[in-house]
Motif scaffolding. Structure first.
Motif, PDB file in Angstrom:
ATOM      1  N   GLN A  92      46.533  -2.452  30.723  1.00 27.90           N
ATOM      2  CA  GLN A  92      46.149  -2.210  29.291  1.00 27.90           C
ATOM      3  C   GLN A  92      47.315  -1.432  28.790  1.00 27.90           C
ATOM      4  O   GLN A  92      47.787  -1.624  27.625  1.00 27.90           O
ATOM      5  CB  GLN A  92      44.976  -1.561  28.864  1.00 27.90           C
ATOM      6  CG  GLN A  92      43.673  -2.532  29.193  1.00 27.90           C
ATOM      7  CD  GLN A  92      42.399  -1.671  28.881  1.00 27.90           C
ATOM      8  OE1 GLN A  92      42.318  -0.598  28.815  1.00 27.90           O
ATOM      9  NE2 GLN A  92      41.257  -2.281  28.945  1.00 27.90           N
ATOM     10  N   LEU A  93      47.825  -0.438  29.497  1.00 23.80           N
ATOM     11  CA  LEU A  93      48.966   0.342  29.042  1.00 23.80           C
ATOM     12  C   LEU A  93      50.217  -0.353  29.070  1.00 23.80           C
ATOM     13  O   LEU A  93      50.748  -0.319  27.826  1.00 23.80           O
ATOM     14  CB  LEU A  93      49.107   1.601  29.965  1.00 23.80           C
ATOM     15  CG  LEU A  93      48.155   2.480  29.715  1.00 23.80           C
ATOM     16  CD1 LEU A  93      48.424   3.673  30.906  1.00 23.80           C
ATOM     17  CD2 LEU A  93      48.426   3.462  28.399  1.00 23.80           C
ATOM     18  N   VAL A  94      50.402  -1.218  29.855  1.00 21.70           N
ATOM     19  CA  VAL A  94      51.586  -2.064  29.893  1.00 21.70           C
ATOM     20  C   VAL A  94      51.668  -3.234  28.801  1.00 21.70           C
ATOM     21  O   VAL A  94      52.768  -3.453  28.345  1.00 21.70           O
ATOM     22  CB  VAL A  94      51.739  -2.848  31.390  1.00 21.70           C
ATOM     23  CG1 VAL A  94      52.975  -3.711  31.444  1.00 21.70           C
ATOM     24  CG2 VAL A  94      52.015  -1.709  32.401  1.00 21.70           C
ATOM     25  N   LEU A  95      50.588  -3.859  28.494  1.00 20.44           N
ATOM     26  CA  LEU A  95      50.479  -4.688  27.608  1.00 20.44           C
ATOM     27  C   LEU A  95      50.317  -4.525  26.128  1.00 20.44           C
ATOM     28  O   LEU A  95      50.281  -5.360  25.216  1.00 20.44           O
ATOM     29  CB  LEU A  95      49.321  -5.907  28.055  1.00 20.44           C
ATOM     30  CG  LEU A  95      49.458  -6.407  29.373  1.00 20.44           C
ATOM     31  CD1 LEU A  95      48.353  -7.338  29.643  1.00 20.44           C
ATOM     32  CD2 LEU A  95      50.683  -7.404  29.314  1.00 20.44           C
ATOM     33  N   ALA A  96      50.157  -3.001  26.017  1.00 16.21           N
ATOM     34  CA  ALA A  96      49.996  -2.611  24.663  1.00 16.21           C
ATOM     35  C   ALA A  96      50.959  -2.643  23.767  1.00 16.21           C
ATOM     36  O   ALA A  96      52.112  -2.815  24.285  1.00 16.21           O
ATOM     37  CB  ALA A  96      49.428  -0.863  24.737  1.00 16.21           C
ATOM     38  N   ALA A  97      50.935  -2.634  22.396  1.00 17.82           N
ATOM     39  CA  ALA A  97      51.931  -2.963  21.599  1.00 17.82           C
ATOM     40  C   ALA A  97      52.998  -1.738  21.682  1.00 17.82           C
ATOM     41  O   ALA A  97      54.246  -1.744  21.423  1.00 17.82           O
ATOM     42  CB  ALA A  97      51.477  -2.943  20.103  1.00 17.82           C
ATOM     43  N   ASP A  98      52.350  -0.558  21.800  1.00 16.83           N
ATOM     44  CA  ASP A  98      53.274   0.600  21.944  1.00 16.83           C
ATOM     45  C   ASP A  98      52.862   1.353  23.311  1.00 16.83           C
ATOM     46  O   ASP A  98      51.622   1.242  23.528  1.00 16.83           O
ATOM     47  CB  ASP A  98      52.767   1.644  20.509  1.00 16.83           C
ATOM     48  CG  ASP A  98      53.166   1.011  19.269  1.00 16.83           C
ATOM     49  OD1 ASP A  98      54.012   0.374  19.190  1.00 16.83           O
ATOM     50  OD2 ASP A  98      52.491   1.424  18.245  1.00 16.83           O
ATOM     51  N   PHE A  99      53.814   1.855  23.831  1.00 13.15           N
ATOM     52  CA  PHE A  99      53.509   2.629  24.975  1.00 13.15           C
ATOM     53  C   PHE A  99      53.085   4.001  24.704  1.00 13.15           C
ATOM     54  O   PHE A  99      53.861   4.760  24.108  1.00 13.15           O
ATOM     55  CB  PHE A  99      54.995   2.574  25.681  1.00 13.15           C
ATOM     56  CG  PHE A  99      54.544   3.170  27.248  1.00 13.15           C
ATOM     57  CD1 PHE A  99      53.961   2.497  28.121  1.00 13.15           C
ATOM     58  CD2 PHE A  99      55.360   4.418  27.548  1.00 13.15           C
ATOM     59  CE1 PHE A  99      54.041   3.114  29.331  1.00 13.15           C
ATOM     60  CE2 PHE A  99      55.365   4.854  28.888  1.00 13.15           C
ATOM     61  CZ  PHE A  99      54.361   4.340  29.651  1.00 13.15           C
ATOM     62  N   ASP A 100      51.961   4.230  25.449  1.00 14.52           N
ATOM     63  CA  ASP A 100      51.429   5.779  25.169  1.00 14.52           C
ATOM     64  C   ASP A 100      51.741   6.529  26.473  1.00 14.52           C
ATOM     65  O   ASP A 100      51.056   6.631  27.486  1.00 14.52           O
ATOM     66  CB  ASP A 100      49.840   5.687  25.098  1.00 14.52           C
ATOM     67  CG  ASP A 100      49.287   7.028  24.731  1.00 14.52           C
ATOM     68  OD1 ASP A 100      49.949   7.804  25.287  1.00 14.52           O
ATOM     69  OD2 ASP A 100      48.293   6.922  24.269  1.00 14.52           O
ATOM     70  N   GLU A 101      52.769   7.305  26.626  1.00 13.81           N
ATOM     71  CA  GLU A 101      53.555   8.001  27.394  1.00 13.81           C
ATOM     72  C   GLU A 101      52.253   8.933  28.109  1.00 13.81           C
ATOM     73  O   GLU A 101      52.119   9.020  29.209  1.00 13.81           O
ATOM     74  CB  GLU A 101      54.871   8.627  27.175  1.00 13.81           C
ATOM     75  CG  GLU A 101      55.314   9.393  28.478  1.00 13.81           C
ATOM     76  CD  GLU A 101      56.674   9.499  28.406  1.00 13.81           C
ATOM     77  OE1 GLU A 101      57.297  10.322  29.262  1.00 13.81           O
ATOM     78  OE2 GLU A 101      57.277   9.124  27.471  1.00 13.81           O
TER      79      GLU A 101
END
Length: 170
Positions: A92-101
């Motif tokens: 989900q993190l990789v495919l998200a529109a924005d990367f949430d570090e």
């Protein structure tokens, strides 16, 4: 194709791409059997082969292995679900529109913590098994491991020389 279907297609293709890359990188069916043979420590029953164990030692080692197996089976399903959930979060993190570090760091930390716990448990089990051995048997085991490491080093050296020779001839 709608945007949702495109994302679904991408989400399904990413794991397949990673899996196929790993298979193709090896280049042959069945993997590299030599690498398995030289992959670090000896495991399971093979670790103690040739140490001239007493019947009492064999019984104690079998008891330890059975306890560990039962413990793993008891944790198995929940552990599997936990690892699957982490993989899903990663995807989900990789495919998200924005990367949430921040979320990525938190997830990576929890994955590392889980791996660390597994490694500590493995070391605890190995320690329990080693405590069954006599000082002489432990010394034999150390020597056996050193011999195996030397053989593996020689195999690796031959493999590298062969690769270099093939590279030079091309």
């Amino acid at each position: 194709m709608t945007m949702n279907k495109k994302w679904l297609a991408v989400a399904m293709m990413v794991p397949l791409a990673f899996a196929s890359t790993a298979v193709l990188a090896n280049g042959k069916k069945g993997g590299d059997k030599g690498a398995k043979e030289c992959s670090g420590q000896m495991h399971g029953k093979n670790m103690f082969r040739g140490l001239d164990l007493t019947d009492a030692q064999k019984t104690e080692l079998k008891t330890i292995r059975d306890e560990v197996r039962a413990s793993k089976q008891a944790q198995g399903e929940s552990k599997h679900e936990q690892m699957k959930a982490m993989k899903d979060q990663e995807q989900q993190l990789v495919l998200a529109a924005d990367f949430d570090e921040a979320k990525a760091k938190e997830l990576a930390s929890s994955m590392v913590a889980e791996r660390t716990a597994m490694k500590v448990e493995k070391m605890r089990t190995t320690h329990r098994m080693m405590s069954v051995l006599t000082a002489e048997q432990k010394q034999q085991l150390v020597e056996k491991r050193a011999e195996k490491a030397q053989k593996c080093e020689q195999k690796m050296q031959k493999r590298m020389e062969k690769k270099m020779a093939n590279k030079d001839s091309q």
